[in-house]
Scaffold this motif. Sequence first.
Motif, PDB file in Angstrom:
ATOM      1  N   HIS A 215       1.992 -40.779 -87.326  1.00 23.52           N
ATOM      2  CA  HIS A 215       2.294 -39.750 -88.334  1.00 23.52           C
ATOM      3  C   HIS A 215       2.619 -40.455 -89.640  1.00 23.52           C
ATOM      4  CE1 HIS A 215       3.767 -36.049 -85.811  1.00 23.52           C
ATOM      5  NE2 HIS A 215       2.533 -36.392 -85.528  1.00 23.52           N
ATOM      6  N   ALA A 216       2.591 -39.685 -90.743  1.00 20.93           N
ATOM      7  CA  ALA A 216       3.032 -40.251 -92.017  1.00 20.93           C
ATOM      8  C   ALA A 216       4.507 -40.667 -91.906  1.00 20.93           C
ATOM      9  CB  ALA A 216       2.889 -39.200 -93.116  1.00 20.93           C
ATOM     10  N   PRO A 217       4.889 -41.756 -92.537  1.00 22.12           N
ATOM     11  CA  PRO A 217       4.121 -42.595 -93.457  1.00 22.12           C
ATOM     12  C   PRO A 217       3.246 -43.651 -92.778  1.00 22.12           C
ATOM     13  CG  PRO A 217       6.399 -43.354 -93.376  1.00 22.12           C
ATOM     14  CD  PRO A 217       6.331 -42.123 -92.508  1.00 22.12           C
ATOM     15  N   GLY A 218       3.005 -43.538 -91.486  1.00 24.97           N
ATOM     16  CA  GLY A 218       2.032 -44.403 -90.831  1.00 24.97           C
ATOM     17  C   GLY A 218       2.513 -45.823 -90.576  1.00 24.97           C
ATOM     18  N   LEU A 219       3.823 -45.997 -90.477  1.00 26.04           N
ATOM     19  CA  LEU A 219       4.351 -47.349 -90.262  1.00 26.04           C
ATOM     20  C   LEU A 219       4.461 -47.626 -88.766  1.00 26.04           C
ATOM     21  CD1 LEU A 219       7.085 -47.136 -93.023  1.00 26.04           C
ATOM     22  CD2 LEU A 219       4.812 -48.200 -93.161  1.00 26.04           C
ATOM     23  N   LYS A 220       4.259 -48.884 -88.431  1.00 27.56           N
ATOM     24  CA  LYS A 220       4.280 -49.297 -87.035  1.00 27.56           C
ATOM     25  C   LYS A 220       5.207 -50.497 -86.957  1.00 27.56           C
ATOM     26  CE  LYS A 220       0.769 -49.366 -83.495  1.00 27.56           C
ATOM     27  NZ  LYS A 220      -0.631 -49.260 -83.211  1.00 27.56           N
ATOM     28  N   ASP A 221       6.490 -50.224 -86.946  1.00 27.16           N
ATOM     29  CA  ASP A 221       7.445 -51.318 -87.051  1.00 27.16           C
ATOM     30  C   ASP A 221       8.703 -50.978 -86.246  1.00 27.16           C
ATOM     31  OD1 ASP A 221       9.287 -53.218 -87.740  1.00 27.16           O
ATOM     32  OD2 ASP A 221       9.077 -52.964 -89.913  1.00 27.16           O
ATOM     33  N   ALA A 222       8.836 -51.621 -85.104  1.00 33.01           N
ATOM     34  CA  ALA A 222       9.962 -51.324 -84.216  1.00 33.01           C
ATOM     35  C   ALA A 222      11.309 -51.539 -84.905  1.00 33.01           C
ATOM     36  CB  ALA A 222       9.865 -52.202 -82.970  1.00 33.01           C
ATOM     37  N   ASP A 223      11.343 -52.425 -85.866  1.00 29.39           N
ATOM     38  CA  ASP A 223      12.622 -52.694 -86.537  1.00 29.39           C
ATOM     39  C   ASP A 223      13.094 -51.518 -87.391  1.00 29.39           C
ATOM     40  OD1 ASP A 223      12.717 -55.160 -85.395  1.00 29.39           O
ATOM     41  OD2 ASP A 223      11.895 -56.214 -87.149  1.00 29.39           O
ATOM     42  N   LEU A 224      12.204 -50.552 -87.615  1.00 31.58           N
ATOM     43  CA  LEU A 224      12.609 -49.399 -88.430  1.00 31.58           C
ATOM     44  C   LEU A 224      13.367 -48.346 -87.627  1.00 31.58           C
ATOM     45  CD1 LEU A 224       9.446 -48.904 -90.670  1.00 31.58           C
ATOM     46  CD2 LEU A 224      11.652 -49.918 -91.304  1.00 31.58           C
ATOM     47  N   LEU A 225      13.333 -48.454 -86.298  1.00 36.00           N
ATOM     48  CA  LEU A 225      13.977 -47.412 -85.489  1.00 36.00           C
ATOM     49  C   LEU A 225      15.437 -47.185 -85.903  1.00 36.00           C
ATOM     50  CD1 LEU A 225      13.829 -45.455 -83.014  1.00 36.00           C
ATOM     51  CD2 LEU A 225      14.812 -47.317 -81.677  1.00 36.00           C
ATOM     52  N   GLY A 226      16.205 -48.253 -86.002  1.00 29.15           N
ATOM     53  CA  GLY A 226      17.630 -48.115 -86.303  1.00 29.15           C
ATOM     54  C   GLY A 226      17.887 -47.577 -87.702  1.00 29.15           C
ATOM     55  N   PRO A 227      17.385 -48.260 -88.743  1.00 30.17           N
ATOM     56  CA  PRO A 227      17.674 -47.772 -90.090  1.00 30.17           C
ATOM     57  C   PRO A 227      17.156 -46.367 -90.361  1.00 30.17           C
ATOM     58  CG  PRO A 227      16.145 -49.657 -90.152  1.00 30.17           C
ATOM     59  CD  PRO A 227      16.694 -49.557 -88.758  1.00 30.17           C
ATOM     60  N   VAL A 228      15.952 -46.052 -89.917  1.00 32.80           N
ATOM     61  CA  VAL A 228      15.409 -44.710 -90.203  1.00 32.80           C
ATOM     62  C   VAL A 228      16.253 -43.652 -89.489  1.00 32.80           C
ATOM     63  CG1 VAL A 228      13.404 -43.202 -89.875  1.00 32.80           C
ATOM     64  CG2 VAL A 228      13.097 -45.520 -90.763  1.00 32.80           C
ATOM     65  N   THR A 229      16.593 -43.906 -88.241  1.00 33.75           N
ATOM     66  CA  THR A 229      17.445 -42.956 -87.512  1.00 33.75           C
ATOM     67  C   THR A 229      18.758 -42.759 -88.253  1.00 33.75           C
ATOM     68  OG1 THR A 229      16.511 -43.607 -85.378  1.00 33.75           O
ATOM     69  CG2 THR A 229      18.682 -42.568 -85.329  1.00 33.75           C
ATOM     70  N   HIS A 230      19.384 -43.859 -88.630  1.00 33.51           N
ATOM     71  CA  HIS A 230      20.709 -43.711 -89.244  1.00 33.51           C
ATOM     72  C   HIS A 230      20.639 -43.054 -90.614  1.00 33.51           C
ATOM     73  CE1 HIS A 230      24.872 -44.102 -89.979  1.00 33.51           C
ATOM     74  NE2 HIS A 230      24.700 -44.895 -91.017  1.00 33.51           N
ATOM     75  N   HIS A 231      19.652 -43.405 -91.400  1.00 31.73           N
ATOM     76  CA  HIS A 231      19.602 -42.815 -92.748  1.00 31.73           C
ATOM     77  C   HIS A 231      19.280 -41.318 -92.695  1.00 31.73           C
ATOM     78  CE1 HIS A 231      18.792 -47.205 -93.990  1.00 31.73           C
ATOM     79  NE2 HIS A 231      20.080 -46.945 -93.993  1.00 31.73           N
ATOM     80  N   LEU A 232      18.500 -40.905 -91.702  1.00 32.74           N
ATOM     81  CA  LEU A 232      18.268 -39.462 -91.533  1.00 32.74           C
ATOM     82  C   LEU A 232      19.565 -38.764 -91.109  1.00 32.74           C
ATOM     83  CD1 LEU A 232      14.717 -39.617 -89.985  1.00 32.74           C
ATOM     84  CD2 LEU A 232      15.337 -38.044 -91.819  1.00 32.74           C
ATOM     85  N   ASN A 233      20.282 -39.362 -90.171  1.00 36.92           N
ATOM     86  CA  ASN A 233      21.551 -38.760 -89.746  1.00 36.92           C
ATOM     87  C   ASN A 233      22.562 -38.725 -90.895  1.00 36.92           C
ATOM     88  OD1 ASN A 233      21.388 -37.957 -86.944  1.00 36.92           O
ATOM     89  ND2 ASN A 233      21.177 -40.126 -86.419  1.00 36.92           N
ATOM     90  N   LEU A 234      22.594 -39.807 -91.648  1.00 39.68           N
ATOM     91  CA  LEU A 234      23.526 -39.873 -92.775  1.00 39.68           C
ATOM     92  C   LEU A 234      23.136 -38.849 -93.849  1.00 39.68           C
ATOM     93  CD1 LEU A 234      25.916 -41.600 -93.902  1.00 39.68           C
ATOM     94  CD2 LEU A 234      24.185 -43.020 -95.045  1.00 39.68           C
ATOM     95  N   GLY A 235      21.857 -38.795 -94.146  1.00 42.54           N
ATOM     96  CA  GLY A 235      21.372 -37.833 -95.143  1.00 42.54           C
ATOM     97  C   GLY A 235      21.684 -36.407 -94.715  1.00 42.54           C
ATOM     98  N   GLN A 236      21.530 -36.155 -93.436  1.00 43.26           N
ATOM     99  CA  GLN A 236      21.831 -34.817 -92.920  1.00 43.26           C
ATOM    100  C   GLN A 236      23.307 -34.477 -93.148  1.00 43.26           C
ATOM    101  OE1 GLN A 236      20.310 -33.024 -89.051  1.00 43.26           O
ATOM    102  NE2 GLN A 236      22.195 -34.020 -88.386  1.00 43.26           N
ATOM    103  N   GLY A 237      24.185 -35.423 -92.846  1.00 41.12           N
ATOM    104  CA  GLY A 237      25.620 -35.188 -93.044  1.00 41.12           C
ATOM    105  C   GLY A 237      25.947 -34.961 -94.515  1.00 41.12           C
ATOM    106  N   LEU A 238      25.364 -35.791 -95.369  1.00 43.23           N
ATOM    107  CA  LEU A 238      25.614 -35.645 -96.816  1.00 43.23           C
ATOM    108  C   LEU A 238      25.048 -34.326 -97.336  1.00 43.23           C
ATOM    109  CD1 LEU A 238      24.744 -39.304 -97.931  1.00 43.23           C
ATOM    110  CD2 LEU A 238      27.037 -38.269 -97.936  1.00 43.23           C
ATOM    111  N   ALA A 239      23.905 -33.938 -96.812  1.00 47.14           N
ATOM    112  CA  ALA A 239      23.289 -32.680 -97.262  1.00 47.14           C
ATOM    113  C   ALA A 239      24.130 -31.479 -96.830  1.00 47.14           C
ATOM    114  CB  ALA A 239      21.869 -32.568 -96.702  1.00 47.14           C
ATOM    115  N   ILE A 240      24.680 -31.539 -95.637  1.00 48.72           N
ATOM    116  CA  ILE A 240      25.550 -30.432 -95.189  1.00 48.72           C
ATOM    117  C   ILE A 240      26.759 -30.347 -96.119  1.00 48.72           C
ATOM    118  CG2 ILE A 240      27.038 -29.578 -93.329  1.00 48.72           C
ATOM    119  CD1 ILE A 240      25.036 -30.902 -91.337  1.00 48.72           C
ATOM    120  N   GLN A 241      27.349 -31.512 -96.424  1.00 45.82           N
ATOM    121  CA  GLN A 241      28.502 -31.512 -97.340  1.00 45.82           C
ATOM    122  C   GLN A 241      28.120 -30.954 -98.715  1.00 45.82           C
ATOM    123  OE1 GLN A 241      29.633 -35.686 -97.224  1.00 45.82           O
ATOM    124  NE2 GLN A 241      31.196 -35.309 -95.662  1.00 45.82           N
ATOM    125  N   ALA A 242      26.948 -31.344 -99.201  1.00 45.38           N
ATOM    126  CA  ALA A 242      26.521 -30.897-100.536  1.00 45.38           C
ATOM    127  C   ALA A 242      26.300 -29.389-100.566  1.00 45.38           C
ATOM    128  CB  ALA A 242      25.234 -31.624-100.935  1.00 45.38           C
TER     129      ALA A 242
END
Length: 481
Positions: A215-242
């Motif tokens: 799927h987009a963005p079409g990246l194939k990099d196992a090292d992205l699992l942690g940061p992408v997961t966390h930044h989505l969770n963090l963004g979700q929390g910040l968005a709820i607060q906003a």
Amino acid sequence: MGDHGMSRRALGGGVLGAAAFGLAGCQGAPSVDLTPRSRQFPQDFQWGVATAAFQTEGSLAADGRGPSVWDVFERQPGRIKDGSDAGTATDSYRRYAEDVDLIAGAGLDAFRFSIAWSRVLPSGGGAINQAGLDHYARLVDALLVKGIAPYATLFHWDLPQGLQDKGGWAVRDTASRLADYAAVIGERLGDRLKRIIILNEAAVHTVFGHVLGEHAPGLKDADLLGPVTHHLNLGQGLAIQALRAARGDLSIGTTMALQPCRPDGGPLAVWNRLASDGLDQIWNRAWLDPLLRGTYPDAMADALKGHVRDGDLAITRQPIDFLGVNYYAPAYVRLDLKAPSRIAQGEPPRGAERDAFGRQIDPSGLAEVLTRLRRDYGNPPLLITENGASDPFGPGPAILDDAFRIQYLRRHLQAVKAAMEAGSPIGGYFAWTLVDNWEWDLGYTSRFGLVAQDRATGTRTPKASYAWFKALARTGLLPER
Ligand code: GCO
């Protein structure tokens, strides 16, 4: 499994590629009752349909919209099964009034759609594009006039390409950009748009978009699992607060793809249970736990190293007004010592009934998910925000007499009602989807609609399932067969 075996959300083929998991045994599937005592849904239960911007809108250059990661991805050769693009899709950007009429015509209470971030903020941040915002104001107004409750998803996988160019979800700053965008929606549309869903199926976006590259963005990099997961969770929390800061009268939730992860070979296949538990942690708990408990499961520890700062888990954990559950099928998993993640796709039990993706059709998986939320996560208020079935894949015409879809919906709704009787506070059910649309990497070869569309003329033709759902919404009484 044919060529469907590698399709998305069969969770297969590939290797998730996460760092080593803390593999621990898991429980077998709990036994669940699928037969409700009564087939009568409560009066105030909301019946709806769900859609997503990129799959339906078309008009990708209209009114100052900026490109999203999907605009870029769909043009790369070989990415989309039928070589199609979403340039027209269901043309809902222009035909939204017709869609509202179809929803009203079925007597539905609610419509779930998504807002394209890059229509409102064409490069992801900065100046607001009023013309883009106006489209959603018109849609919301058209729904309200007909007494239909609008539910808007803020992020259904279409990140503005301008943010991807700066690193996308791999970088922490994107979390703040999501919060800024949420604030804009709260401030500009919150006078009439009261129900907001922050993320859609972040697990799919993370794993299929960043680890498996399907799927987009079409990246194939196992090292992205942690940061992408966390930044989505963090963004979700910040968005709820906003959003809470923008207005005090919003009903705010988020939607997850929850899938029971089952060992190939059944509960006695101990090795495969290690793998199914690992997948459960990445796929389900990596999203449930930070939001509802303020923790991450052990299997995420290595992947997250260096990305979670002090105080982050207080941000990810937010009170929500509802949790959206999307359910299609259980995942079967086996241990594969050659795979870096040790996780590989397993097979459903022999003779299992399968959907067009090759996944098992199994309403007990939905019951299992709902039971878990009741037992382990404090029984939050729920909405079923997606559930549905595709025609067999292929270029042929849509099946108008779609008895298979009616049976799929009916059997899953039985499980929903049984869960309500067992104590799950489920307020509504959204069928995926209104009109046959553009199914991501499958292009136009997979059709989930209650309504067919002639792609040459755009003409919409209701299927048998539309009439069936209409009768259900009117009476609230689920037919016995
Ligand atoms: C999702 C996807 C939908 C799919 C649907 C059918 O949220 O799961 O967003 O966009 O079209 O699930 O596969």
